[in-house]
Design a protein around this motif. Structure first.
Motif, PDB file in Angstrom:
ATOM      1  N   THR A   8      90.308  35.503  38.479  1.00 22.41           N
ATOM      2  CA  THR A   8      89.001  35.453  39.131  1.00 22.41           C
ATOM      3  C   THR A   8      87.933  36.080  38.241  1.00 22.41           C
ATOM      4  O   THR A   8      88.088  37.188  37.730  1.00 22.41           O
ATOM      5  CB  THR A   8      89.048  36.195  40.479  1.00 22.41           C
ATOM      6  N   GLY A   9      86.866  35.339  38.028  1.00 18.37           N
ATOM      7  CA  GLY A   9      85.752  35.814  37.226  1.00 18.37           C
ATOM      8  C   GLY A   9      85.812  35.487  35.762  1.00 18.37           C
ATOM      9  O   GLY A   9      84.839  35.711  35.038  1.00 18.37           O
ATOM     10  N   THR A  77      86.828  30.962  40.457  1.00 16.34           N
ATOM     11  CA  THR A  77      86.729  31.562  41.777  1.00 16.34           C
ATOM     12  C   THR A  77      87.823  30.983  42.659  1.00 16.34           C
ATOM     13  O   THR A  77      88.161  29.805  42.522  1.00 16.34           O
ATOM     14  CB  THR A  77      85.359  31.316  42.430  1.00 16.34           C
ATOM     15  N   THR A  83      81.857  32.365  47.188  1.00 13.25           N
ATOM     16  CA  THR A  83      81.055  32.803  46.042  1.00 13.25           C
ATOM     17  C   THR A  83      79.585  32.480  46.261  1.00 13.25           C
ATOM     18  O   THR A  83      78.703  33.279  45.925  1.00 13.25           O
ATOM     19  CB  THR A  83      81.563  32.143  44.754  1.00 13.25           C
ATOM     20  N   THR A 120      80.728  27.699  38.806  1.00 10.74           N
ATOM     21  CA  THR A 120      82.033  28.219  39.204  1.00 10.74           C
ATOM     22  C   THR A 120      82.992  27.054  39.389  1.00 10.74           C
ATOM     23  O   THR A 120      82.584  25.940  39.749  1.00 10.74           O
ATOM     24  CB  THR A 120      81.962  29.022  40.518  1.00 10.74           C
ATOM     25  N   TYR A 155      76.571  40.386  38.828  1.00 11.57           N
ATOM     26  CA  TYR A 155      77.880  39.781  38.591  1.00 11.57           C
ATOM     27  C   TYR A 155      79.025  40.665  39.095  1.00 11.57           C
ATOM     28  O   TYR A 155      80.095  40.159  39.436  1.00 11.57           O
ATOM     29  CB  TYR A 155      78.037  39.434  37.110  1.00 11.57           C
ATOM     30  N   PHE A 159      81.550  38.621  41.216  1.00 16.74           N
ATOM     31  CA  PHE A 159      82.888  38.427  40.653  1.00 16.74           C
ATOM     32  C   PHE A 159      83.696  39.716  40.502  1.00 16.74           C
ATOM     33  O   PHE A 159      84.876  39.651  40.135  1.00 16.74           O
ATOM     34  CB  PHE A 159      82.790  37.777  39.271  1.00 16.74           C
ATOM     35  N   TRP A 161      83.079  41.966  38.195  1.00 13.95           N
ATOM     36  CA  TRP A 161      83.184  42.313  36.779  1.00 13.95           C
ATOM     37  C   TRP A 161      82.976  43.796  36.524  1.00 13.95           C
ATOM     38  O   TRP A 161      82.141  44.449  37.149  1.00 13.95           O
ATOM     39  CB  TRP A 161      82.130  41.564  35.970  1.00 13.95           C
ATOM     40  N   THR A 180      86.842  41.109  33.254  1.00 12.22           N
ATOM     41  CA  THR A 180      87.276  40.776  34.602  1.00 12.22           C
ATOM     42  C   THR A 180      87.749  42.042  35.304  1.00 12.22           C
ATOM     43  O   THR A 180      88.192  43.001  34.659  1.00 12.22           O
ATOM     44  CB  THR A 180      88.394  39.725  34.586  1.00 12.22           C
TER      45      THR A 180
END
Length: 266
Positions: A8-9, A77, A83, A120, A155, A159, A161, A180
């Motif tokens: 993810t991300g 995602t 998202t 995404t 972000y 996500f 991050w 990530t």
């Protein structure tokens, strides 16, 4: 480090919108050895750039009156629609509804709070690109943004991050690396750059810039110019990073090439 073990991300797709698909195909074939495989009628003209039998990017015709020629970076995602809600809550924008792409996956397109477009990809049959992190493929992604702390917060909310500061060799500031969530140092896949840092990027406004690994940066730049593209940032050596340069294809899509420190080439 960018790999095809997409989490993810992480960047898991990218594509090119260009006003001249035939011309762009010839350019990237000459530069990277990519071959373009068009999709069927159900794809609306969208096709794949392939290298050694693996997908390395998508591409489609986008008339100039609709949008400028550009590369778009997509991030993995597990749920595009969730998202989209996170983007809105983080004060980004959702310019069009998320959509299923046949049975390959579900995609969404957004702009962050600084105005940079990103996509995404929620995998179904297609998890993402077939090759990354090796010669002539995507290996890094940078966001040129007017507000690095605000972009990092955006972000992180969307996500998860993580960010880390890496000092520039010899002093003179630091570089914001993005990773990530929870992946540690090895999960770094890109960076956040103040928009005003590079004038030739600043004129484009906020945007994501993909990096492609090459065996020789100077030779790649020479090939870009020979094939009708242009150099937008002179090649530079960065200790511990490698030699890199910013360029654009003949139709105005910007990207970077890098011979990473320690890479063995193809």
């Amino acid at each position: 480090m960018l790999t095809t073990d997409f989490v993810t991300g992480s960047p898991n797709w990218l594509d090119l919108g260009t006003p001249d698909l035939d011309g762009a195909t010839a350019f990237y074939r000459g530069l990277f050895g990519w071959e373009f495989v068009p999709g069927g009628p159900e794809t609306g003209g969208y096709g794949m750039f392939m290298l050694d039998g693996k997908s390395v990017a998508g591409a489609m015709t986008v008339p100039l009156e609709q949008a400028k020629s550009s590369w778009s970076v997509y991030f993995r995602t597990p749920d595009v629609d969730a998202t989209a809600k996170s983007v809105e809550q983080a004060r980004g924008a959702v310019p069009f509804p998320s959509m299923d792409i046949l049975d390959f996956g579900r995609m969404g397109g957004f702009t962050d709070r600084g105005g940079a477009y990103f996509g995404t990809w929620q995998p179904k049959k297609v998890p993402g690109l077939g090759a990354v992190g090796v010669a002539r493929t995507l290996c890094w992604a940078e966001l040129y943004t007017p507000d690095v702390p605000a972009a990092a917060a955006f972000y992180r909310a969307v996500f998860g991050w993580d960010t880390a500061q890496t000092p520039f060799p010899g002093g003179g500031g630091s570089y914001t690396v993005i990773r990530t969530e929870g992946g540690g140092e090895e999960a770094g896949f890109g960076g956040l750059v103040p928009l005003k840092t590079v004038p030739t990027q600043a004129v484009l406004g906020p945007h994501w810039l993909p990096y492609f690994e090459v065996d020789d940066c100077d030779a790649a730049v020479a090939d870009v110019e020979r094939l009708g593209g242009k150099l937008t940032l002179e090649p530079m050596d960065m200790q511990g990073v490698g030699e890199l340069a910013n360029v654009a294809d003949p139709y105005g899509a910007h990207f970077a090439v890098i011979k990473s420190a320690g890479s063995s080439g193809s």
